[in-house]
Design a protein around this motif. Structure first.
Motif, PDB file in Angstrom:
ATOM      1  N   VAL A   1       0.845  -1.205   0.000  1.00  0.00           N
ATOM      2  CA  VAL A   1       0.000   0.000   0.000  1.00  0.00           C
ATOM      3  C   VAL A   1       0.877   1.251   0.000  1.00  0.00           C
ATOM      4  O   VAL A   1       0.645   2.186  -0.779  1.00  0.00           O
ATOM      5  N   ARG A   2       1.905   1.264   0.842  1.00  0.00           N
ATOM      6  CA  ARG A   2       2.798   2.436   0.879  1.00  0.00           C
ATOM      7  C   ARG A   2       3.515   2.620  -0.454  1.00  0.00           C
ATOM      8  O   ARG A   2       3.599   3.727  -0.976  1.00  0.00           O
ATOM      9  N   ASP A   3       4.015   1.504  -1.019  1.00  0.00           N
ATOM     10  CA  ASP A   3       4.803   1.600  -2.253  1.00  0.00           C
ATOM     11  C   ASP A   3       3.940   1.895  -3.485  1.00  0.00           C
ATOM     12  O   ASP A   3       4.464   2.261  -4.536  1.00  0.00           O
ATOM     13  N   SER A   4       2.626   1.727  -3.353  1.00  0.00           N
ATOM     14  CA  SER A   4       1.725   1.985  -4.490  1.00  0.00           C
ATOM     15  C   SER A   4       1.626   3.476  -4.804  1.00  0.00           C
ATOM     16  O   SER A   4       1.171   3.855  -5.879  1.00  0.00           O
ATOM     17  N   GLY A   5       2.006   4.309  -3.832  1.00  0.00           N
ATOM     18  CA  GLY A   5       1.884   5.756  -4.023  1.00  0.00           C
ATOM     19  C   GLY A   5       0.487   6.275  -3.746  1.00  0.00           C
ATOM     20  O   GLY A   5       0.230   7.468  -3.837  1.00  0.00           O
ATOM     21  N   LEU A   6      -0.443   5.371  -3.410  1.00  0.00           N
ATOM     22  CA  LEU A   6      -1.804   5.812  -3.090  1.00  0.00           C
ATOM     23  C   LEU A   6      -1.835   6.385  -1.676  1.00  0.00           C
ATOM     24  O   LEU A   6      -1.032   6.007  -0.816  1.00  0.00           O
ATOM     25  N   ARG A   7      -2.794   7.249  -1.420  1.00  0.00           N
ATOM     26  CA  ARG A   7      -2.963   7.770  -0.067  1.00  0.00           C
ATOM     27  C   ARG A   7      -3.622   6.703   0.793  1.00  0.00           C
ATOM     28  O   ARG A   7      -4.496   5.964   0.314  1.00  0.00           O
ATOM     29  N   ARG A   8      -3.225   6.628   2.048  1.00  0.00           N
ATOM     30  CA  ARG A   8      -3.790   5.617   2.953  1.00  0.00           C
ATOM     31  C   ARG A   8      -5.321   5.669   2.949  1.00  0.00           C
ATOM     32  O   ARG A   8      -5.990   4.632   2.930  1.00  0.00           O
ATOM     33  N   GLU A   9      -5.888   6.893   2.934  1.00  0.00           N
ATOM     34  CA  GLU A   9      -7.349   6.999   3.046  1.00  0.00           C
ATOM     35  C   GLU A   9      -8.072   6.546   1.775  1.00  0.00           C
ATOM     36  O   GLU A   9      -9.282   6.401   1.767  1.00  0.00           O
ATOM     37  N   ASP A  10      -7.312   6.302   0.712  1.00  0.00           N
ATOM     38  CA  ASP A  10      -7.932   5.845  -0.535  1.00  0.00           C
ATOM     39  C   ASP A  10      -7.955   4.323  -0.666  1.00  0.00           C
ATOM     40  O   ASP A  10      -8.443   3.793  -1.668  1.00  0.00           O
TER      41      ASP A  10
END
Length: 260
Positions: free
Chosen positions: A62-71
């Protein structure tokens, strides 16, 4: 395709994507790669559990995906043998995920001692009230077991995650969840289904999609959350690509009728 995600609303204004990515038996580097591929394919809901032993890989992807945690909607689960150590377990999950909260925390199976179910549920509610989980629910619970929790606490599980698929379709059980305001979430959609069934192959051909895509769309069109699992990037992408068609009422009835 991310913008086409459909959600179901849980208590506390928590939006849960109807399509999720399951991670059972997907561990280590293969687990990390699969979750990263899923997020890249447009999934915004990842399902893990303490018992799966892959929370750290899920969190890293999730962190490495570049997405925001809330998404990204994250579910994890309390194993029955950790009943009595709920707080310690959610804290360990959050450390492994490297997150401040999960979106959904479930009791993975009803505790073997039925008397433990209500105290465990109270601990999940406490974790929710402290902000460690945005919503809480159960998994593999029968309707009567859900009713016990509601009667004891006045609090309804947001979700019940159970084995589900066309061959397991149970109209009454589906209605029991709806009547109580519990979101039904299905797992093992393909293991429980014969994808070569002529009804599924006929409907798939009519829409120019695969039988697996028809099975997933059938869940979505019923308002049932579904969490297919795969480690093959091509299949991960295909499973996410179910927004370009929908099933007719007649097709839905034909698939419902596959229940054994």
């Amino acid at each position: 395709m991310g913008h086409e995600q459909r959600n179901v609303l849980l208590p506390g204004d928590v939006r849960m994507p109807l399509l999720g990515f399951g991670t059972w038996q997907v561990t280590g580097k293969a687990g990390y790669d699969a979750v990263l591929a899923a997020l890249d394919a447009g999934y915004r809901h990842i399902d893990t559990a303490t018992m799966y032993g892959n929370e750290a890989e899920v969190g890293r992807a999730v962190r490495d995906s570049g997405l925001r945690r809330e998404d990204v909607f994250i579910t994890t689960k309390l194993p029955p043998r950790r009943v009595g150590r709920e707080r310690e377990t959610i804290e360990a999950s959050l450390r492994a995920l490297d997150m401040a909260y999960v979106d959904l925390w479930l009791i993975h199976w009803p505790p073997s001692a039925p008397a433990n179910s209500i105290p465990a549920w109270r601990q999940l509610l406490a974790a929710r009230d402290e902000g460690l989980a945005r919503a809480v629910g159960v998994s593999n619970y029968r309707t009567a077991q859900i009713d016990e929790l509601i009667q004891a606490t006045g609090e309804t599980p947001a979700v019940n995650q159970i084995r589900w698929g066309p061959f397991l379709y149970d109209r009454r059980r589906h209605a029991e969840h709806r009547d109580r305001g519990v979101v039904l979430e299905g797992y093992s959609p393909f293991n429980t289904t014969d994808l070569a069934d002529p009804v599924l192959t006929r409907i798939a051909a009519a829409h120019g999609v695969s039988p697996a895509q028809v099975v997933l769309r059938w869940h979505i069109d019923h308002g049932i959350v579904v969490i297919p699992k795969s480690v093959t990037p091509q299949r991960i992408r295909a499973n996410a690509d179910i927004w370009g068609f929908s099933l007719t009422a007649e097709e839905m009835r034909d698939i419902d009728a596959l229940a054994r």
